[in-house]
Design an enzyme around this catalytic site. Structure first.
Site, PDB file in Angstrom:
ATOM      1  CG  HIS A 235      -1.827  -1.206   1.290  1.00  0.00           C
ATOM      2  ND1 HIS A 235      -2.827  -1.494   0.382  1.00  0.00           N
ATOM      3  CD2 HIS A 235      -1.817  -2.250   2.172  1.00  0.00           C
ATOM      4  CE1 HIS A 235      -3.398  -2.650   0.707  1.00  0.00           C
ATOM      5  NE2 HIS A 235      -2.800  -3.129   1.780  1.00  0.00           N
ATOM      6  NE  ARG A 297       0.684  14.323   3.387  1.00  0.00           N
ATOM      7  CZ  ARG A 297       0.933  13.482   2.395  1.00  0.00           C
ATOM      8  NH1 ARG A 297       1.522  13.919   1.285  1.00  0.00           N
ATOM      9  NH2 ARG A 297       0.604  12.200   2.472  1.00  0.00           N
TER      10      ARG A 297
END
Length: 441
Positions: A235, A297
């Site tokens: 992942h 972000r």
């Protein structure tokens, strides 16, 4: 326009922010731990302040010491980079209380996207498609097992806090659910201090496609196209590219609109990435993508977006925090060519990717220019320590076509030479050279 910025980070992202800030004529302030006293970002900055010992908890995560450095240096703004405090709502508020600008979204927007279950409810209310599943508060194991049955196996158990694959388990049959749930909750509690999970339908042929969005304080919201980050290990992203191969225009339009709606729904400001999972079982289709999460972000993979748009996203961030309008409107943002990025790590692929530490006795990167970009945070003689993420550099290639970019990246990876630590360079070259990757699947 602000006149100075403190970079509350280290490594390649700190160097990256310093380069743009310096090109804009801004004074740059670095912070560092004892382990990073001779680091490249410290050398590049106009000023630098020691935060504390090597451990991040005693240095790069110490909000009080970072704000003290901002006060002493007279910094107008703090850029958090990614990781560390970049998605910490309390830090964003602390910056505001200290009278220094936070280069990121408002604290409320960070909180809104911080927990995956609440974020999905917000997105549903904003008519952004989400993966079918259960995103509620009831954490009773019997209830969750019943919800999994309703959704239909296979399902994915996911921690509502954090990311990086922690607290995530795939379950293929009802008999395996209880054990997988307990395991996911234990891992989530240890990693994030929160064992709450959600249950989602597992997409068996997924593509991980994300959209770069930007918003200012004047009501303008745009997207800068998509990135495909489907090549992952545990992942974690390994290869990132833009645009997504094989993506039809109607899907790009729908996904771009959904991403902008997601940003508007939470009063967003600055750079953000809306991440979607696409069900590619019948090819990429405009009605087969679902919201996963929003990263509030700048992303590690932002260079591929910069290379296909010709825009500097850090400059955009610094202009937005200075209360300027976005530099371009949606129809002025143009896509040119294709870019592919890989993350060069100090790790050994032959030993389950175990991190490699040591001194960089030789450090040769491909020459930049002619479509090749290197974002590095280390130099010859530096020590790769146990304390931080082992990423050495990002290698990015641009070409008129996807295959041209891919071939250039293969050549660039062949030019990487690092002695002192083991790297994943050969592994990355093998991935990008693989026929399945070459075909765009």
């Amino acid at each position: 326009m602000i006149t100075s910025v403190l970079i509350a980070n280290r490594g390649e992202i700190a160097c990256r922010v310093i380069e743009t800030a310096r090109s804009m004529g801004l004074r740059t302030i670095a912070v560092y731990s004892e382990a990073d006293a001779n680091a490249l970002h410290v050398e590049m900055a106009d000023e630098a302040y020691l935060l504390g010992p090597a451990a991040a908890a005693e240095s790069y995560l110490r909000q009080d010491r970072i704000l003290d450095a901002a006060r002493k240096s007279g910094a107008d703004a703090i850029h958090p980079g990614y990781g560390f405090l970049s998605e910490n709502a309390e830090f964003a508020e602390a910056c505001a209380d200290a009278g220094v600008l936070f280069v990121g979204p408002p604290a409320d927007a960070i909180r809104a996207m911080g927990l995956k279950d609440r974020a999905k409810v917000l997105m549903q209310d904003a008519n952004v498609p989400v993966v079918p599943g259960y995103h509620g508060d009831n954490q009773d194991p019997v209830f969750l097992a019943a919800e999994a049955e309703k959704i239909g196996y296979p399902v994915l158990i996911k921690a509502v806090a954090g990311g990086g694959g922690k607290g995530m388990r795939r379950v293929d049959a009802a008999g395996d659910f209880d054990k997988a749930l307990a395991s996911a909750q234990r891992e989530a509690k240890a990693a994030f201090g929160d064992d709450h999970v959600l249950i989602e339908k597992f997409v068996s042929r997924p593509r991980h496609i994300e959209v770069q969005v930007f918003a200012d304080a004047h009501g303008n919201v745009v997207h800068l196209f998509e990135r495909d980050c489907s090549v992952q290990r545990r992942h974690q992203k390994v290869v990132e590219e833009a645009p997504a191969p094989g993506m039809p225009q109607d899907m790009l339009d729908a996904m771009g609109k959904a991403a902008c709606e997601a940003a508007r729904a939470i009063g967003y400001r600055g750079a953000g990435t809306v991440e979607f999972i696409a069900d590619a079982s019948e090819g990429l289709r405009a009605d087969r993508f679902y919201f996963m999460e929003m990263n509030t972000r700048l992303q590690v993979e932002h260079p591929v977006t910069e290379m296909i748009t010709g825009q500097d996203l850090v400059e955009w961030q610094l202009r937005v925090v200075s209360n300027e309008e976005l530099p371009l409107k949606q129809d002025e943002i143009l896509l040119d060519g294709h870019a592919v990025e890989v993350r060069l790590y100090a790790e050994d692929p032959n030993k389950q990717f175990f991190p490699s530490t040591g001194k960089l006795k030789e450090f040769w990167m491909p020459e930049e220019g002619d479509g090749v970009r290197i974002d590095a945070g280390v130099q010859l003689g530096d020590e790769i320590s146990i304390y931080y993420d082992p990423m050495i550099a990002k290698v990015i290639a641009w070409g008129d076509t996807r295959d041209a970019a891919r071939q250039l990246l293969i050549k660039a990876l062949g030019d990487v030479e690092v002695v002192g630590v083991t790297t994943n360079a050969a592994f990355l070259k093998a991935v990008v050279s693989h026929p399945v990757f070459a075909s765009g699947e």
